[in-house]
Design a protein around this motif. Structure first.
Motif, mmCIF file in Angstrom:
data_model
loop_
_atom_site.group_PDB
_atom_site.id
_atom_site.type_symbol
_atom_site.label_atom_id
_atom_site.label_comp_id
_atom_site.label_asym_id
_atom_site.label_seq_id
_atom_site.Cartn_x
_atom_site.Cartn_y
_atom_site.Cartn_z
ATOM 1 N N LEU A 154 0.816 -1.206 0.000
ATOM 2 C CA LEU A 154 0.000 0.000 0.000
ATOM 3 C C LEU A 154 0.853 1.260 0.000
ATOM 4 C CD1 LEU A 154 -2.803 -1.007 2.541
ATOM 5 C CD2 LEU A 154 -3.033 -0.734 0.067
ATOM 6 N N SER A 155 1.946 1.232 0.752
ATOM 7 C CA SER A 155 2.806 2.408 0.862
ATOM 8 C C SER A 155 3.383 2.816 -0.488
ATOM 9 C CB SER A 155 3.935 2.114 1.852
ATOM 10 O OG SER A 155 4.768 3.241 1.996
ATOM 11 N N PHE A 156 3.998 1.861 -1.168
ATOM 12 C CA PHE A 156 4.570 2.165 -2.482
ATOM 13 C C PHE A 156 3.468 2.463 -3.500
ATOM 14 C CE2 PHE A 156 8.434 -0.074 -0.937
ATOM 15 C CZ PHE A 156 9.363 0.892 -1.274
ATOM 16 N N GLY A 157 2.401 1.670 -3.472
ATOM 17 C CA GLY A 157 1.316 1.840 -4.436
ATOM 18 C C GLY A 157 0.650 3.202 -4.329
ATOM 19 N N VAL A 158 0.290 3.596 -3.109
ATOM 20 C CA VAL A 158 -0.385 4.885 -2.901
ATOM 21 C C VAL A 158 0.550 6.046 -3.240
ATOM 22 C CG1 VAL A 158 -1.388 6.421 -1.160
ATOM 23 C CG2 VAL A 158 -1.999 3.985 -1.183
ATOM 24 N N GLU A 160 3.232 6.157 -5.262
ATOM 25 C CA GLU A 160 3.519 6.277 -6.689
ATOM 26 C C GLU A 160 2.303 6.802 -7.458
ATOM 27 O OE1 GLU A 160 6.327 5.951 -8.266
ATOM 28 O OE2 GLU A 160 7.497 5.303 -6.543
ATOM 29 N N TYR A 161 1.100 6.470 -6.975
ATOM 30 C CA TYR A 161 -0.122 6.903 -7.660
ATOM 31 C C TYR A 161 -0.361 8.405 -7.493
ATOM 32 C CZ TYR A 161 -5.007 6.978 -9.131
ATOM 33 O OH TYR A 161 -6.187 7.254 -9.776
ATOM 34 N N TRP A 162 -0.049 8.930 -6.284
ATOM 35 C CA TRP A 162 -0.381 10.316 -5.972
ATOM 36 C C TRP A 162 0.802 11.283 -6.038
ATOM 37 C CZ3 TRP A 162 -5.225 12.035 -5.619
ATOM 38 C CH2 TRP A 162 -6.239 11.106 -5.343
ATOM 39 N N LYS A 163 2.016 10.798 -6.218
ATOM 40 C CA LYS A 163 3.185 11.667 -6.068
ATOM 41 C C LYS A 163 3.253 12.797 -7.090
ATOM 42 C CE LYS A 163 6.503 9.025 -8.854
ATOM 43 N NZ LYS A 163 7.815 8.324 -8.846
ATOM 44 N N ASN A 164 2.689 12.594 -8.286
ATOM 45 C CA ASN A 164 2.747 13.631 -9.312
ATOM 46 C C ASN A 164 1.829 14.807 -9.001
ATOM 47 O OD1 ASN A 164 4.634 12.256 -10.887
ATOM 48 N ND2 ASN A 164 3.048 11.084 -11.940
ATOM 49 N N ILE A 165 0.859 14.588 -8.094
ATOM 50 C CA ILE A 165 -0.045 15.665 -7.689
ATOM 51 C C ILE A 165 0.609 16.505 -6.604
ATOM 52 C CG2 ILE A 165 -2.312 16.195 -6.704
ATOM 53 C CD1 ILE A 165 -3.299 13.555 -7.917
ATOM 54 N N ASN A 166 1.055 15.852 -5.547
ATOM 55 C CA ASN A 166 1.769 16.524 -4.453
ATOM 56 C C ASN A 166 2.522 15.457 -3.674
ATOM 57 O OD1 ASN A 166 2.271 17.598 -1.707
ATOM 58 N ND2 ASN A 166 1.208 19.414 -2.494
ATOM 59 N N SER A 168 4.376 15.520 -0.942
ATOM 60 C CA SER A 168 4.234 15.514 0.521
ATOM 61 C C SER A 168 2.899 14.917 0.943
ATOM 62 C CB SER A 168 4.374 16.933 1.079
ATOM 63 O OG SER A 168 5.661 17.426 0.865
ATOM 64 N N VAL A 169 1.835 15.326 0.251
ATOM 65 C CA VAL A 169 0.509 14.767 0.539
ATOM 66 C C VAL A 169 0.489 13.278 0.220
ATOM 67 C CG1 VAL A 169 -1.937 14.805 -0.111
ATOM 68 C CG2 VAL A 169 -0.690 16.957 0.197
ATOM 69 N N ALA A 170 1.133 12.905 -0.873
ATOM 70 C CA ALA A 170 1.198 11.491 -1.251
ATOM 71 C C ALA A 170 1.901 10.674 -0.180
ATOM 72 C CB ALA A 170 1.927 11.337 -2.592
ATOM 73 N N ALA A 171 2.991 11.219 0.382
ATOM 74 C CA ALA A 171 3.734 10.518 1.424
ATOM 75 C C ALA A 171 2.888 10.347 2.683
ATOM 76 C CB ALA A 171 5.009 11.280 1.752
ATOM 77 N N MET A 172 2.154 11.396 3.070
ATOM 78 C CA MET A 172 1.308 11.304 4.257
ATOM 79 C C MET A 172 0.175 10.303 4.049
ATOM 80 S SD MET A 172 1.049 15.262 5.592
ATOM 81 C CE MET A 172 0.077 14.755 7.006
ATOM 82 N N LEU A 173 -0.466 10.356 2.887
ATOM 83 C CA LEU A 173 -1.544 9.407 2.588
ATOM 84 C C LEU A 173 -1.025 7.973 2.584
ATOM 85 C CD1 LEU A 173 -3.557 11.205 -0.245
ATOM 86 C CD2 LEU A 173 -4.372 10.661 2.050
ATOM 87 N N ALA A 174 0.147 7.783 1.990
ATOM 88 C CA ALA A 174 0.736 6.444 1.931
ATOM 89 C C ALA A 174 1.000 5.916 3.332
ATOM 90 C CB ALA A 174 2.039 6.481 1.126
ATOM 91 N N GLY A 175 1.535 6.777 4.206
ATOM 92 C CA GLY A 175 1.818 6.353 5.572
ATOM 93 C C GLY A 175 0.570 5.992 6.342
#
Length: 230
Positions: A154-158, A160-166, A168-175
């Motif tokens: 889930l961490s890598f999947g989430v 990689e899916y959201w990182k192009n948007i933001n 930092s937000v992608a990292a928090m959501l992944a965590g």
């Protein structure tokens, strides 16, 4: 490739050191059946550790955590990058990476839990190894493998899916999302590491469904911080 592996290991070590006090309190709550979690109680635990063991007691167990996290993160990132080249699926690559890292370094994780879960515990690493033996250091490895697969997938999947948007937000959501997904098996793992022969059904029958998410808000804070740092 080597630079990426080294960077992954160093980033993991720095991140774990920063969040180590939060992690120790989390372990105390996860591994004890008779301590209900509250945010106020968590901060009181931090203060209790400081009073009984000194300021650096907040980092007790961090030596084993660092000993584990550098090879764990290095193995995880190598397997992740290699698998993603063969099979371009971030979820599956993350799951395989987490499983490989967990199996290779699990005994060190057990040592960290045993040294950390009681305030004022005087045991040394050598004492624990002599008492338990190598085989028992793998207590709880099955739920740990499942937990690690879910968390890293889930961490890598989430991310990689959201990182192009933001990023930092992608990292928090992944965590946060990965923590929620793997958390019940982490509870089972902790109980077995400290010598409780616990199954998910045992926990449910004695403590109810909420026990599987004990201390999760506190841990989610740690996971989000860790994802941003790493």
């Amino acid at each position: 490739m080597l630079d990426t592996i080294v960077i992954g290991g160093v980033a993991g070590a720095v991140g774990r050191t920063i969040v180590a006090p939060i992690d120790r309190v989390k372990i105390i709550y996860q591994s004890n059946t008779n301590i209900p979690f509250t945010w106020k109680g968590a901060f009181l635990k931090l203060n209790e550790i400081k009073q009984k063991e000194g300021f650096f007691g907040l980092w007790k167990g961090n030596t084993s955590s660092l000993t584990r996290i550098v090879p764990y993160e290095a193995i995880k990132f190598k397997v992740y990058l290699t698998t993603r080249d063969i099979m371009p699926n971030n979820l599956i690559a993350g799951m395989l990476a987490g499983v490989c890292g967990e199996i290779c370094t699990y005994p060190i994780e057990t040592l960290r839990t045993r040294i950390s879960y009681q305030i004022g515990n005087k045991e040394r690493y050598y004492d624990i190894i002599r008492q338990m033996g190598i085989r028992r250091l793998y207590s709880g490895v099955n739920p740990a493998i499942l937990s690690s697969a879910v968390y890293n997938g889930l961490s890598f999947g989430v991310y990689e899916y959201w990182k192009n948007i933001n990023s930092s937000v992608a990292a928090m959501l992944a965590g946060i999302i990965s923590t929620i997904g793997c958390y019940p098996m982490e509870i089972v793992k902790r109980r077995r590491q400290v010598g409780l022969c616990t199954t998910p059904l045992d926990i449910y029958n004695t403590e109810g469904i909420r026990a599987f998410y004990k201390c999760i808000t506190f841990n989610s804070t740690k996971s989000a911080l860790l994802m941003i740092i790493v």
